[in-house]
Design an enzyme around this catalytic site. Sequence first.
Site, PDB file in Angstrom:
ATOM      1  N   GLY A 119       0.865  -1.198   0.000  1.00 54.28           N
ATOM      2  CA  GLY A 119       0.000   0.000   0.000  1.00 54.28           C
ATOM      3  C   GLY A 119       0.889   1.232   0.000  1.00 54.28           C
ATOM      4  O   GLY A 119       0.547   2.272   0.543  1.00 54.28           O
ATOM      5  N   ALA A 175       0.905   5.097   4.327  1.00 53.53           N
ATOM      6  CA  ALA A 175       2.324   4.819   4.096  1.00 53.53           C
ATOM      7  C   ALA A 175       3.127   6.125   4.020  1.00 53.53           C
ATOM      8  O   ALA A 175       4.189   6.258   4.632  1.00 53.53           O
ATOM      9  CB  ALA A 175       2.480   4.020   2.804  1.00 53.53           C
ATOM     10  N   HIS A 192      -8.145   2.282  20.978  1.00 61.18           N
ATOM     11  CA  HIS A 192      -7.172   3.136  21.676  1.00 61.18           C
ATOM     12  C   HIS A 192      -7.508   3.319  23.168  1.00 61.18           C
ATOM     13  O   HIS A 192      -6.675   3.097  24.042  1.00 61.18           O
ATOM     14  CB  HIS A 192      -7.093   4.509  21.020  1.00 61.18           C
ATOM     15  CG  HIS A 192      -6.750   4.468  19.556  1.00 61.18           C
ATOM     16  ND1 HIS A 192      -5.975   3.488  19.007  1.00 61.18           N
ATOM     17  CD2 HIS A 192      -7.081   5.297  18.528  1.00 61.18           C
ATOM     18  CE1 HIS A 192      -5.834   3.709  17.703  1.00 61.18           C
ATOM     19  NE2 HIS A 192      -6.508   4.798  17.394  1.00 61.18           N
ATOM     20  N   MET A 200      -0.466  15.859  39.699  1.00 61.18           N
ATOM     21  CA  MET A 200      -1.367  15.455  40.776  1.00 61.18           C
ATOM     22  C   MET A 200      -2.009  16.708  41.309  1.00 61.18           C
ATOM     23  O   MET A 200      -1.324  17.610  41.788  1.00 61.18           O
ATOM     24  CB  MET A 200      -0.543  14.848  41.904  1.00 61.18           C
ATOM     25  CG  MET A 200      -0.277  13.420  41.743  1.00 61.18           C
ATOM     26  SD  MET A 200       0.729  12.967  43.151  1.00 61.18           S
ATOM     27  CE  MET A 200       0.976  11.287  42.811  1.00 61.18           C
ATOM     28  N   SER A 243       6.071  17.803  33.940  1.00 57.99           N
ATOM     29  CA  SER A 243       5.818  18.116  32.533  1.00 57.99           C
ATOM     30  C   SER A 243       7.050  17.740  31.737  1.00 57.99           C
ATOM     31  O   SER A 243       8.151  18.210  32.030  1.00 57.99           O
ATOM     32  CB  SER A 243       5.529  19.602  32.363  1.00 57.99           C
ATOM     33  OG  SER A 243       4.197  19.839  32.657  1.00 57.99           O
TER      34      SER A 243
HETATM   35  C1  BG6 Z   1      -6.694   7.017  14.447  1.00 57.96           C
HETATM   36  C2  BG6 Z   1      -8.113   7.343  14.115  1.00 57.96           C
HETATM   37  O1  BG6 Z   1      -6.577   5.680  14.820  1.00 57.96           O
HETATM   38  O2  BG6 Z   1      -6.263   7.836  15.517  1.00 57.96           O
HETATM   39  C3  BG6 Z   1      -8.267   8.804  13.772  1.00 57.96           C
HETATM   40  O3  BG6 Z   1      -8.538   6.550  13.027  1.00 57.96           O
HETATM   41  C4  BG6 Z   1      -7.669   9.685  14.853  1.00 57.96           C
HETATM   42  O4  BG6 Z   1      -9.633   9.136  13.589  1.00 57.96           O
HETATM   43  C5  BG6 Z   1      -6.272   9.212  15.219  1.00 57.96           C
HETATM   44  O5  BG6 Z   1      -7.627  11.011  14.364  1.00 57.96           O
HETATM   45  C6  BG6 Z   1      -5.756   9.951  16.428  1.00 57.96           C
HETATM   46  O6  BG6 Z   1      -4.427   9.610  16.680  1.00 57.96           O
HETATM   47  P1  BG6 Z   1      -3.498  10.591  17.525  1.00 57.96           P
HETATM   48  O7  BG6 Z   1      -2.236   9.845  17.667  1.00 57.96           O
HETATM   49  O8  BG6 Z   1      -3.394  11.858  16.751  1.00 57.96           O
HETATM   50  O9  BG6 Z   1      -4.211  10.820  18.822  1.00 57.96           O
END
Ligand code: BG6
Length: 491
Positions: free
Chosen positions: A12, A18, A250, A379, A400
Amino acid sequence: PETGTLSIVVLGASGDLAKKKTFPALFNLYRQGFLQPSEVHIFGYARTKISDDELRNRIRGYLIHGKGDSPEHPEAVSKFLQLIKYISGSYDTEEGFRLLDKEIYAHEVSRNSLEGTSRRLFYLALPPSVYPSVCKMIGTCCMNKSDLGGWTRIVVEKPFGKDLETAEKLSTQIGQLFEEQQIYRIDHYLGKELVQNLLVLRFANRFFLPLWNRDNIDNVQIVFREDFGTDGRGGYFDQYGIIRDIIQNHLLQVLCLVAMEKPISLKPEHIRDEKVKVLQSVLEIKDEEVVLGQYEGYTDDETVPDNSNTPTFATVVLRIHNERWEGVPFILKAGKALNSRKAEIRVQFKDVPGDIFKCKKQGRNEFVIRLQPLEAMYMKLTVKQPGLEMHTVQSELDLSYMQRYQGVVIPEACERLILDTIRGDQQHFVRRDELKAAWEIFTPLLHRIDRGELKPSPYKPGSRGPVEADELLEKAGYVQTHGYIWIPPTL
Ligand code: BG6
């Protein structure tokens, strides 16, 4: 470390992923010396008929303004591009893959790898619909043939199916062609610095050990916000929605690391065993603990149907049925086109029992892990306001990264995960049973949404999302802090 030739194949290669992610990540690894020109060759494969140089020119623009720009940067870009060769072919016939194999083999022979191992990494920067046929072609034509060892590994990106059934089907198809040890399912959140820090934080600090449970923690929020909409990806997004795009993968991966028990060691299988256990302890999601939203203007995108029921925002409360977390809501929230861009974990502690400062308090203790931008952990705690009076005020202990780790470049998620693949470390990749458990949690809810039984509420782009989401948050027990805001330190 292993030696021998390393062939990295980006399938791809002419596509967006990519160009924007995979090649820049490879370039960064190259620049840092992790990909040695004496061993590595990169192959781009796609259907488009273009020359090596045309591919290189397409990629170049994405490498030019790299991190930590230095005078030798353009030279490094040129040298890196020379490592790339392009092969065009289809995804479901042997012809192109035979040619690819020939090229890989020629590279291996030219580096005398017949005396060494041959390592072949296939990165599928492709839509999952072609995964089964591509895996079959790789399996038939392109496997490592060196008698002296080495490996063949494949990297795949989400979406891994649309629900439990389709995901399992895909896993079975791929599983018939490759062993689980050869499959690297990427969730790029697992490559983020502060996500990787979660294990260390939780299990290497005495501070947290006794506090990390239902006796002390009132609620946990895992939040993802973006301040832009679907941004030209409406066609893809509408088929998936925010729960499949962000929450089921995520945010749920982050939840695992926040909630799981201590693994018996850092071995990838031990860690993943614990993740699976916590996922399997999640109770069925209740409709009254879900708020969906869709931003106004979402359906203006030509590729999105006018009557789309797809949520671009969701707050979902998950409940973990185990000794540590009984009664503690895990609130997962994600939205597009909101008022800010950030991702964070917010662990809110219970009120102090028998509090004697009650009337003056601004808020509860919170431990916030800011994943991005401006990585930080802070915190929130109550202290005496400096001065003659005995007043309390909300303040913070702040780590930070920008300030504490000045000059340290935090690696991109993708870069780190590719390196893990080369090194054969599956810790930060999603195992098949983990994926299945994740789909088991969300599939019933997703089906109810797909059938139109739950509807998203409209919200204004640039807002906090639907007001019902804040109401749900409050109902779940989250107490908003008033009159305090964390200001990210600047240099
Ligand atoms: C991707 C999603 O997996 O993660 C996107 O498909 C999203 O919709 C992106 O914008 C966010 O990734 P990051 O790393 O910018 O938080």
